[in-house]
Design a protein around this motif. Sequence first.
Motif, PDB file in Angstrom:
ATOM      1  N   LEU A   1      12.449  23.767 -13.933  1.00  0.00           N
ATOM      2  CA  LEU A   1      11.452  22.714 -14.136  1.00  0.00           C
ATOM      3  C   LEU A   1      11.440  22.306 -15.599  1.00  0.00           C
ATOM      4  O   LEU A   1      11.284  23.145 -16.479  1.00  0.00           O
ATOM      5  N   ILE A   2      11.617  20.994 -15.854  1.00  0.00           N
ATOM      6  CA  ILE A   2      11.621  20.546 -17.252  1.00  0.00           C
ATOM      7  C   ILE A   2      10.563  19.495 -17.554  1.00  0.00           C
ATOM      8  O   ILE A   2      10.172  19.350 -18.704  1.00  0.00           O
ATOM      9  N   SER A   3      10.099  18.753 -16.556  1.00  0.00           N
ATOM     10  CA  SER A   3       9.093  17.714 -16.805  1.00  0.00           C
ATOM     11  C   SER A   3       8.249  17.470 -15.565  1.00  0.00           C
ATOM     12  O   SER A   3       8.712  17.672 -14.451  1.00  0.00           O
ATOM     13  N   VAL A   4       7.019  17.020 -15.807  1.00  0.00           N
ATOM     14  CA  VAL A   4       6.153  16.562 -14.713  1.00  0.00           C
ATOM     15  C   VAL A   4       5.631  15.189 -15.103  1.00  0.00           C
ATOM     16  O   VAL A   4       5.199  14.987 -16.244  1.00  0.00           O
ATOM     17  N   TYR A   5       5.710  14.246 -14.179  1.00  0.00           N
ATOM     18  CA  TYR A   5       5.250  12.876 -14.407  1.00  0.00           C
ATOM     19  C   TYR A   5       4.104  12.569 -13.456  1.00  0.00           C
ATOM     20  O   TYR A   5       4.032  13.122 -12.362  1.00  0.00           O
ATOM     21  N   ASN A   6       3.210  11.647 -13.857  1.00  0.00           N
ATOM     22  CA  ASN A   6       2.071  11.271 -13.023  1.00  0.00           C
ATOM     23  C   ASN A   6       2.480  10.499 -11.782  1.00  0.00           C
ATOM     24  O   ASN A   6       1.730  10.444 -10.811  1.00  0.00           O
ATOM     25  N   SER A   7       3.675   9.884 -11.820  1.00  0.00           N
ATOM     26  CA  SER A   7       4.123   9.066 -10.695  1.00  0.00           C
ATOM     27  C   SER A   7       5.631   8.903 -10.763  1.00  0.00           C
ATOM     28  O   SER A   7       6.256   9.178 -11.795  1.00  0.00           O
ATOM     29  N   SER A   8       6.218   8.425  -9.661  1.00  0.00           N
ATOM     30  CA  SER A   8       7.652   8.144  -9.666  1.00  0.00           C
ATOM     31  C   SER A   8       7.948   6.967 -10.598  1.00  0.00           C
ATOM     32  O   SER A   8       9.014   6.908 -11.201  1.00  0.00           O
TER      33      SER A   8
ATOM     34  N   CYS B   1       0.842  -1.208   0.000  1.00  0.00           N
ATOM     35  CA  CYS B   1       0.000   0.000   0.000  1.00  0.00           C
ATOM     36  C   CYS B   1       0.871   1.249   0.000  1.00  0.00           C
ATOM     37  O   CYS B   1       0.620   2.181  -0.753  1.00  0.00           O
ATOM     38  N   ASP B   2       1.900   1.266   0.849  1.00  0.00           N
ATOM     39  CA  ASP B   2       2.786   2.425   0.922  1.00  0.00           C
ATOM     40  C   ASP B   2       3.462   2.664  -0.419  1.00  0.00           C
ATOM     41  O   ASP B   2       3.565   3.784  -0.878  1.00  0.00           O
ATOM     42  N   LYS B   3       3.931   1.574  -1.057  1.00  0.00           N
ATOM     43  CA  LYS B   3       4.633   1.699  -2.327  1.00  0.00           C
ATOM     44  C   LYS B   3       3.706   2.260  -3.405  1.00  0.00           C
ATOM     45  O   LYS B   3       4.075   3.165  -4.133  1.00  0.00           O
ATOM     46  N   SER B   4       2.468   1.741  -3.480  1.00  0.00           N
ATOM     47  CA  SER B   4       1.564   2.227  -4.523  1.00  0.00           C
ATOM     48  C   SER B   4       1.174   3.683  -4.264  1.00  0.00           C
ATOM     49  O   SER B   4       0.997   4.452  -5.198  1.00  0.00           O
ATOM     50  N   ARG B   5       1.059   4.071  -2.996  1.00  0.00           N
ATOM     51  CA  ARG B   5       0.724   5.456  -2.665  1.00  0.00           C
ATOM     52  C   ARG B   5       1.847   6.384  -3.122  1.00  0.00           C
ATOM     53  O   ARG B   5       1.617   7.426  -3.718  1.00  0.00           O
ATOM     54  N   ILE B   6       3.099   5.979  -2.856  1.00  0.00           N
ATOM     55  CA  ILE B   6       4.248   6.795  -3.258  1.00  0.00           C
ATOM     56  C   ILE B   6       4.343   6.845  -4.777  1.00  0.00           C
ATOM     57  O   ILE B   6       4.538   7.899  -5.365  1.00  0.00           O
ATOM     58  N   ASP B   7       4.154   5.680  -5.445  1.00  0.00           N
ATOM     59  CA  ASP B   7       4.284   5.630  -6.897  1.00  0.00           C
ATOM     60  C   ASP B   7       3.232   6.473  -7.602  1.00  0.00           C
ATOM     61  O   ASP B   7       3.423   6.860  -8.737  1.00  0.00           O
ATOM     62  N   SER B   8       2.090   6.735  -6.946  1.00  0.00           N
ATOM     63  CA  SER B   8       1.017   7.460  -7.625  1.00  0.00           C
ATOM     64  C   SER B   8       1.080   8.970  -7.393  1.00  0.00           C
ATOM     65  O   SER B   8       0.229   9.698  -7.895  1.00  0.00           O
ATOM     66  N   LYS B   9       2.058   9.450  -6.626  1.00  0.00           N
ATOM     67  CA  LYS B   9       2.181  10.895  -6.412  1.00  0.00           C
ATOM     68  C   LYS B   9       2.884  11.539  -7.612  1.00  0.00           C
ATOM     69  O   LYS B   9       3.952  11.088  -8.012  1.00  0.00           O
ATOM     70  N   PRO B  10       2.294  12.596  -8.191  1.00  0.00           N
ATOM     71  CA  PRO B  10       2.953  13.274  -9.319  1.00  0.00           C
ATOM     72  C   PRO B  10       4.332  13.823  -8.909  1.00  0.00           C
ATOM     73  O   PRO B  10       4.521  14.296  -7.792  1.00  0.00           O
ATOM     74  N   VAL B  11       5.277  13.715  -9.850  1.00  0.00           N
ATOM     75  CA  VAL B  11       6.667  14.077  -9.604  1.00  0.00           C
ATOM     76  C   VAL B  11       7.112  15.122 -10.629  1.00  0.00           C
ATOM     77  O   VAL B  11       6.790  15.005 -11.817  1.00  0.00           O
ATOM     78  N   ALA B  12       7.818  16.147 -10.159  1.00  0.00           N
ATOM     79  CA  ALA B  12       8.380  17.162 -11.050  1.00  0.00           C
ATOM     80  C   ALA B  12       9.880  16.936 -11.172  1.00  0.00           C
ATOM     81  O   ALA B  12      10.537  16.607 -10.189  1.00  0.00           O
ATOM     82  N   LYS B  13      10.410  17.101 -12.380  1.00  0.00           N
ATOM     83  CA  LYS B  13      11.852  16.944 -12.602  1.00  0.00           C
ATOM     84  C   LYS B  13      12.448  18.297 -12.972  1.00  0.00           C
ATOM     85  O   LYS B  13      11.917  19.011 -13.824  1.00  0.00           O
ATOM     86  N   TYR B  14      13.510  18.639 -12.289  1.00  0.00           N
ATOM     87  CA  TYR B  14      14.247  19.874 -12.548  1.00  0.00           C
ATOM     88  C   TYR B  14      15.629  19.532 -13.083  1.00  0.00           C
ATOM     89  O   TYR B  14      16.196  18.503 -12.740  1.00  0.00           O
ATOM     90  N   PHE B  15      16.176  20.423 -13.908  1.00  0.00           N
ATOM     91  CA  PHE B  15      17.575  20.303 -14.305  1.00  0.00           C
ATOM     92  C   PHE B  15      18.223  21.647 -14.058  1.00  0.00           C
ATOM     93  O   PHE B  15      17.752  22.665 -14.565  1.00  0.00           O
ATOM     94  N   ASN B  16      19.275  21.633 -13.247  1.00  0.00           N
ATOM     95  CA  ASN B  16      19.959  22.874 -12.850  1.00  0.00           C
ATOM     96  C   ASN B  16      18.975  23.929 -12.351  1.00  0.00           C
ATOM     97  O   ASN B  16      19.050  25.099 -12.707  1.00  0.00           O
ATOM     98  N   GLY B  17      18.004  23.474 -11.535  1.00  0.00           N
ATOM     99  CA  GLY B  17      17.053  24.385 -10.902  1.00  0.00           C
ATOM    100  C   GLY B  17      15.866  24.795 -11.753  1.00  0.00           C
ATOM    101  O   GLY B  17      15.016  25.543 -11.306  1.00  0.00           O
TER     102      GLY B  17
END
Length: 93
Positions: free
Chosen positions: A22-29, A4-20
């Motif tokens: 924002l370059i991408s946003v993903y639906n999950s890790s 349950c903990d793993k699926s909860r973490i995997d389903s949180k949207p994640v933002a990716k930055y490069f050198n500060g």
Amino acid sequence: SNICDKSRIDSKPVAKYFNGKLISVYNSSLEASNKTGISVGIIADCCNKGFGNLGFEFRYLSDILNHEEDESQERAQLQLRKEEIKGLLEKGN
């Protein structure tokens, strides 16, 4: 409980930055991992502990939005304090 903990973490949207920047946003890790080739574990560590990997930084979108909300509230409180101080100065107190 671990699954349950793993699926909860995997389903949180994640933002990716490069050198500060924002370059991408993903639906999950998991999606971020599939698209970047970086393991889910490393992405989760970056999100949870606030460190990057090879110039990339990952953050949970909810953490970013909460932080911006906090900063916005701090700015509003600071503005109120400034106005209170200005009012006191004008009254000569």
